[in-house]
Design a protein around this motif. Structure first.
Motif, PDB file in Angstrom:
ATOM      1  N   ARG A  36       0.859  -1.496  -0.376  1.00 46.22           N
ATOM      2  CA  ARG A  36      -0.149   0.067  -0.049  1.00 46.22           C
ATOM      3  C   ARG A  36       0.918   1.039   0.015  1.00 46.22           C
ATOM      4  O   ARG A  36       0.495   2.376  -0.952  1.00 46.22           O
ATOM      5  CB  ARG A  36      -0.279   0.089   1.094  1.00 46.22           C
ATOM      6  N   ARG A  37       2.538   1.310   0.874  1.00 48.00           N
ATOM      7  CA  ARG A  37       2.909   3.001   1.099  1.00 48.00           C
ATOM      8  C   ARG A  37       3.009   2.412  -0.688  1.00 48.00           C
ATOM      9  O   ARG A  37       3.919   3.639  -1.048  1.00 48.00           O
ATOM     10  CB  ARG A  37       3.882   2.445   2.342  1.00 48.00           C
ATOM     11  N   MET A  38       4.026   1.291  -0.859  1.00 47.80           N
ATOM     12  CA  MET A  38       4.805   1.658  -2.217  1.00 47.80           C
ATOM     13  C   MET A  38       3.329   1.726  -3.345  1.00 47.80           C
ATOM     14  O   MET A  38       4.146   3.359  -4.208  1.00 47.80           O
ATOM     15  CB  MET A  38       5.161   0.546  -2.184  1.00 47.80           C
ATOM     16  N   VAL A  39       2.137   1.532  -3.430  1.00 50.66           N
ATOM     17  CA  VAL A  39       1.211   2.134  -4.671  1.00 50.66           C
ATOM     18  C   VAL A  39       1.351   3.783  -4.178  1.00 50.66           C
ATOM     19  O   VAL A  39       1.185   4.439  -4.824  1.00 50.66           O
ATOM     20  CB  VAL A  39       0.165   1.326  -4.688  1.00 50.66           C
ATOM     21  N   ARG A  40       0.386   3.961  -3.030  1.00 48.40           N
ATOM     22  CA  ARG A  40       0.557   5.604  -3.017  1.00 48.40           C
ATOM     23  C   ARG A  40       1.568   6.077  -2.799  1.00 48.40           C
ATOM     24  O   ARG A  40       1.809   7.534  -3.547  1.00 48.40           O
ATOM     25  CB  ARG A  40       0.421   5.415  -0.680  1.00 48.40           C
ATOM     26  N   ARG A  41       2.897   6.213  -2.780  1.00 46.03           N
ATOM     27  CA  ARG A  41       4.160   6.660  -3.043  1.00 46.03           C
ATOM     28  C   ARG A  41       4.668   6.994  -4.590  1.00 46.03           C
ATOM     29  O   ARG A  41       4.945   8.177  -5.356  1.00 46.03           O
ATOM     30  CB  ARG A  41       5.413   6.053  -2.219  1.00 46.03           C
ATOM     31  N   HIS A  42       4.298   5.922  -4.772  1.00 47.57           N
ATOM     32  CA  HIS A  42       4.364   6.241  -6.636  1.00 47.57           C
ATOM     33  C   HIS A  42       2.910   6.093  -7.635  1.00 47.57           C
ATOM     34  O   HIS A  42       3.435   5.927  -8.932  1.00 47.57           O
ATOM     35  CB  HIS A  42       5.252   4.182  -7.636  1.00 47.57           C
ATOM     36  N   THR A  43       2.448   6.494  -7.332  1.00 45.13           N
ATOM     37  CA  THR A  43       0.875   7.077  -7.833  1.00 45.13           C
ATOM     38  C   THR A  43       0.426   8.116  -7.246  1.00 45.13           C
ATOM     39  O   THR A  43       0.459   8.744  -6.555  1.00 45.13           O
ATOM     40  CB  THR A  43      -0.087   6.230  -7.827  1.00 45.13           C
ATOM     41  N   ASN A  44      -0.082   9.217  -8.479  1.00 46.36           N
ATOM     42  CA  ASN A  44      -1.297  10.444  -7.968  1.00 46.36           C
ATOM     43  C   ASN A  44      -2.616   9.796  -7.721  1.00 46.36           C
ATOM     44  O   ASN A  44      -2.614   8.856  -8.448  1.00 46.36           O
ATOM     45  CB  ASN A  44      -0.828  11.279  -9.271  1.00 46.36           C
ATOM     46  N   PRO A  45      -3.630  10.448  -6.281  1.00 46.11           N
ATOM     47  CA  PRO A  45      -4.854  10.442  -6.575  1.00 46.11           C
ATOM     48  C   PRO A  45      -5.302  11.242  -7.658  1.00 46.11           C
ATOM     49  O   PRO A  45      -4.906  11.285  -8.050  1.00 46.11           O
ATOM     50  CB  PRO A  45      -5.005  11.134  -4.802  1.00 46.11           C
ATOM     51  N   ILE A  46      -6.568  10.045  -8.042  1.00 40.48           N
ATOM     52  CA  ILE A  46      -6.860  10.545  -9.009  1.00 40.48           C
ATOM     53  C   ILE A  46      -8.548  11.227  -8.421  1.00 40.48           C
ATOM     54  O   ILE A  46      -9.263  10.716  -6.942  1.00 40.48           O
ATOM     55  CB  ILE A  46      -7.491   9.174  -9.731  1.00 40.48           C
TER      56      ILE A  46
END
Length: 114
Positions: A10-20
């Motif tokens: 979850r942390r990795m995905v949150r770090r490398h993606t922008n919120p939509i």
């Protein structure tokens, strides 16, 4: 909801993606659910077609099962493929009642297989 408690993912995905935006996420959720429904309906249709045309046992239809395999019950086939050691019994049940009891000998099954 934690994805199987993998917080690092979850942390990795949150770090490398922008919120939509929420409306865009809702739109894509709807599109994917419609796509999944269409795919599931097509798979159901394929299974019904295969049963209707007599190809529900694909191993038999394409010749992967021998006549000896077809003569055995599914429990005997599984025991033979799993290379069960020694002798034993295969008990067939229907509900809570014993229907049949078949003796099973692994040496004899291996001999038939070869």
């Amino acid at each position: 909801m934690a994805l199987f408690e993998m917080k690092w993912l979850r942390r990795m995905v949150r770090r490398h993606t922008n919120p939509i935006p929420e409306h865009r996420a809702e739109m894509w959720k709807r599109r994917l659910s419609i796509g999944y429904a269409i795919l599931a309906w097509q798979a159901f249709g394929l299974v019904c077609y295969m049963v209707y045309t007599g190809r529900n046992d694909w191993a038999k239809f394409y010749g992967y099962k021998t006549e000896e395999d077809l003569a055995l019950s599914p429990a005997q086939q599984f025991a033979r493929h799993l290379n069960v050691e020694g002798t034993g019994k295969i008990i067939r049940l229907s509900g809570f009642k014993k229907v049949e009891e078949i003796p099973f000998d692994a040496k004899e099954a291996k001999r038939v297989k070869e």
